[in-house]
Scaffold this motif. Sequence first.
Motif, PDB file in Angstrom:
ATOM      1  N   UNK A  20     -49.445 -51.243  34.956  1.00  0.00           N
ATOM      2  CA  UNK A  20     -49.152 -50.186  33.870  1.00  0.00           C
ATOM      3  C   UNK A  20     -48.699 -49.143  34.784  1.00  0.00           C
ATOM      4  N   UNK A  21     -48.908 -48.810  36.155  1.00  0.00           N
ATOM      5  CA  UNK A  21     -48.323 -47.970  36.762  1.00  0.00           C
ATOM      6  C   UNK A  21     -46.579 -48.278  37.055  1.00  0.00           C
ATOM      7  N   UNK A  22     -46.502 -49.420  37.543  1.00  0.00           N
ATOM      8  CA  UNK A  22     -45.078 -50.090  37.474  1.00  0.00           C
ATOM      9  C   UNK A  22     -44.200 -49.785  36.434  1.00  0.00           C
ATOM     10  N   UNK A  23     -44.840 -50.135  34.986  1.00  0.00           N
ATOM     11  CA  UNK A  23     -44.317 -49.853  33.797  1.00  0.00           C
ATOM     12  C   UNK A  23     -44.057 -48.450  33.644  1.00  0.00           C
ATOM     13  N   UNK A  24     -44.726 -47.588  34.078  1.00  0.00           N
ATOM     14  CA  UNK A  24     -44.530 -46.035  33.965  1.00  0.00           C
ATOM     15  C   UNK A  24     -43.299 -45.564  34.482  1.00  0.00           C
ATOM     16  N   UNK A  25     -43.369 -46.251  36.042  1.00  0.00           N
ATOM     17  CA  UNK A  25     -42.199 -45.839  36.823  1.00  0.00           C
ATOM     18  C   UNK A  25     -40.752 -46.203  36.184  1.00  0.00           C
ATOM     19  N   UNK A  26     -40.799 -47.543  35.699  1.00  0.00           N
ATOM     20  CA  UNK A  26     -39.572 -47.988  35.140  1.00  0.00           C
ATOM     21  C   UNK A  26     -38.856 -47.750  34.001  1.00  0.00           C
TER      22      UNK A  26
END
Length: 442
Positions: A20-26
């Motif tokens: 979910x953190x990676x999804x937020x970043x991208x």
Amino acid sequence: MNNQTNRAARLPCDRIPWRMALATLICAAFLPEYIAPIFTLSTFLVFKWYFRQSKQKARIGTVGKVFLVYMCYMLLSFLWSDTKIFSILVPLLWMGMFLGDIFLSNLIDRRERLRQAMFFLTLGAAAVSVVALLQMLCIKLDVAFPIPFWKDVDHFIFKFLPFSIVTDFVSTRASATFDNPLILAAYLIMILPVSIYSLFELKEKWQRVTAAFCVLLIFGGIAATYSRGAYLAVLVMLVVLMFLGKKQALGITALFAGILLLLPQSVYQRLFAILDLDVSTVTRLAIWGGCLNIFMENPLFGVGAGTENVTTLLQTRFGINQPHAHSLYFELLVEGGLISILFFAVVLSLLVYDIFFLLRSGGKWYKMGIAYLSSLAGFLVFSVFEFSLQTPKELQYFMLFLGLIEASKRLCRKSMAEQNIPHSPAEDPCKDKGLPASSVSN
């Protein structure tokens, strides 16, 4: 020992909050301002659940703690603000986006995750830059294309709000998925040095090639904003990046030279007009003069948090129809007075201290510190000409950037400690399951 291993195996893994953190970043940068913050809030909730289940305590760095005190001070400013609701909502927005600093700095517990975070930031910025380049091309060809990208959706959503929002969007310059070109430039400036650093940090060849292509797109995205302040910021950032090393400096020089050859003539005309007293320059000087007068009348505490106070005073007192101070420093000075500027100076000093901690550590940490210093330098230069922390997405990515620096500092300290103390993976709840390792609380 077997009991400890069995207990560790039963603990939840942080694979879901990390994804979910990676999804937020991208993804967040590509979405509208009223949807993007949901990514930070939802990721934090899942992250908090994981930490509670695994009996870990989320840590906040010194920079974050001071920033949190500052936000509490700005929240109290509603007491003397003429627009009390906005002076409450704006600090609450800052606090909400600050949650991104917390979950990112705690979830990045090893070098591989740091590489992933940088790579996903790069991919997200490149995707946004593609939209900006398409917008610039359509402007040149006089082809219809939404500028900003979410303009029609915004108009529809804003109809249902209990208050009015000005939707006088700039349609002559690219702004991609942001509300105007300057907000887009602030975002891309923060990401660009991290993307360039990824070129030398990523291990897989396909990732490095992808990152190189993304860097070209991000350069193009910044050029498409036609922001002279952004152009100056890029020059400053590239100068700082030259200290990565001789090999990297030559690569950056070659890359920059190639980009200069591809830029359209209109970009050069915009850059060389930086000293001209055009409408934009004259307006900014008038705004800053008005802000200085307002500050002199409220030097200690300012007029209260939120741009609404500044907008009203500029319009009623000086006849200037502008939404904010067009400078981060003047905005902070007017909203929170000398106390606000003092907090900002302390946060900035602590942030620079953390970056220099990486620089002093040498090796791979030195290069990482140079990338962060370049981002910060570019952001501060650009902030002279623009209020660069005004929208949810600007705040969102600024807080994520702070979380990235905090995570890097912790990893650096951990790496130095492990040179003397071997790391034992026995208590890792994810290792036995073949999943990414869980966060380690120091």
